[in-house]
Design an enzyme around this catalytic site. Sequence first.
Site, short mmCIF file in Angstrom:
data_model
loop_
_atom_site.label_atom_id
_atom_site.label_comp_id
_atom_site.label_asym_id
_atom_site.label_seq_id
_atom_site.Cartn_x
_atom_site.Cartn_y
_atom_site.Cartn_z
N TYR A 14 -10.18 -106.05 -53.25
CA TYR A 14 -11.21 -105.00 -53.73
C TYR A 14 -12.48 -105.48 -53.71
CZ TYR A 14 -9.11 -100.49 -54.74
OH TYR A 14 -8.44 -99.24 -54.67
N GLU B 202 -15.54 -103.32 -54.76
CA GLU B 202 -16.49 -102.44 -55.24
C GLU B 202 -17.72 -103.08 -55.46
OE1 GLU B 202 -13.65 -100.55 -57.76
OE2 GLU B 202 -14.23 -98.81 -57.11
N ASP C 18 -27.76 -88.12 -36.68
CA ASP C 18 -26.29 -88.44 -36.74
C ASP C 18 -26.34 -89.16 -35.32
OD1 ASP C 18 -23.83 -88.67 -36.44
OD2 ASP C 18 -23.33 -86.55 -37.30
N THR D 67 -20.88 -93.39 -36.28
CA THR D 67 -19.53 -94.20 -36.35
C THR D 67 -19.54 -95.35 -35.48
OG1 THR D 67 -18.90 -92.86 -34.82
CG2 THR D 67 -18.02 -92.03 -36.70
N LYS E 102 -16.96 -95.60 -31.23
CA LYS E 102 -17.38 -94.70 -30.17
C LYS E 102 -17.51 -95.65 -29.09
CE LYS E 102 -17.46 -90.05 -32.23
NZ LYS E 102 -17.67 -89.98 -33.39
N ARG F 156 -12.63 -98.04 -36.38
CA ARG F 156 -13.04 -96.66 -36.78
C ARG F 156 -13.60 -96.98 -38.04
NH1 ARG F 156 -10.42 -92.72 -34.02
NH2 ARG F 156 -11.67 -91.44 -35.29
N1 DSN Z 1 -14.44 -86.02 -33.71
C1 DSN Z 1 -15.49 -86.58 -33.21
C2 DSN Z 1 -15.86 -86.04 -31.64
O1 DSN Z 1 -14.77 -86.23 -30.96
O2 DSN Z 1 -16.89 -85.94 -31.38
C3 DSN Z 1 -16.85 -86.26 -33.91
O3 DSN Z 1 -16.65 -86.74 -35.22
#
Ligand code: DSN
Length: 424
Positions: free
Chosen positions: A61, A63, A207, A233, A236, A242
């Site tokens: 933990y 925080e 974003d 994120t 990708k 993740r």
């Molecule tokens: N779910 C993602 C995508 O496949 O683009 C976006 O959050």
Amino acid sequence: MGESPFWGPDFEQLSAEDPEIAGILLSELDRARGGLQLIASENFTSPAVLAALGSTLSNKYAEGYPGKRYYGGCAEVDKAEVIGIERAKQLFGAEHANLQPHSGASANLAAYGAFVKPGETVLAMSLPHGGHLTHGSKVNFSGKWFEVVSYGVREDTETIDYDEVRAIALQHRPRLIICGATAYPRLIDFAAFRQIADEVGAILMVDAAHFIGLVAGKAIPSPVPYADVVTFTTHKVLRGPRGGMVLCKAEHAAAIDKAVFPMMQGGPLMHAVAAKAVALKEAMSPDYQSYAAQVIRNAQALSAELAAQGMRPVSGGTDTHLALIDLRGVGVTGADAEVRCDAARITLNKNAIPYDPQPPTVGSGIRVGTPSVTTQGMGEAEMAVIGRLIGTAVTNPAAAAAVADEVSDLVARFPAYAQTPVGV
Ligand code: DSN
């Protein structure tokens, strides 16, 4: 149990203790390796990233932030987070970085929390035109708590009309303007968005979840110099664990940090923070830059072959890692195409196309992306083969088994996780 999806010593223990779950981990590895993974938002993260994710840092933990925690014993995790923050700032040329968001949606929630109050106006891209749930969908916090006005793409060019965005911004005077999308294959003009935001006195949020890995690899222009805040994120094209991340100008650092914790999250996932640091280091390498450039060349080659198969790339092609394909020319819905490809061991997703006559559960299109197949080492020649295989799978379901055989041959030549240790 055969091969292990882990790079630690514990798979035998998991197999003995919980064979049901151990079996699922192995079957999932088989599924991922045994077919073509063309979901534009997925990738094969490295063994080093997986090792950090499977570590004892999950137990801690922490925080708060490095040096200012609400728990004792944080000296080691502090080091990991500081390293990650410094790497993010260096890689992206950012003034501030926060590695704690659990996901992209969490990162976006934090950005809203830092800059807008419930009821205030936000301008973002509509979901049916390629946006994201958190950009104002009525079923999401963003649409429920904020007054969201949307822009889309032009029907003729299927690209963003910056004059239209400006006109909407002047009419509605949003506090926050968001650009970035999940199904937009073209580059976004961040300078144009900056100009519009300045004209109406709005905060500019990018974003960048889909394309930040291409930015990291210096394959496309960066939003960082233009945006007040960049959310994304890490799993990708960037090929990390993740999770989510926020970059911002120094003047917004305190607001962002407070919005991530304690406003929106409690304890950070320190194993994920450490894994993000590992991925950031990997993304600094010349190899990663070659990878990012190849991802785009592959998406362009795949898009071109799909066009040759009678499947129209929305906007005429792609500048990024993904293509959005209109299937109306071959008379197959997105939903049917997804199922047919799945039967042929090709994993992709149905997708709405701009001005789609079909409901979103059906869709007139598919979205294909090249992050995973490029990680496997495939190039443009393989993309031409994949485009042909998709064409056959979509238009001739009776050929699914034959296509699946060709897919097996292809992935056997470019195995995912080729270095996975056996029988750990
Ligand atoms: N779910 C993602 C995508 O496949 O683009 C976006 O959050």
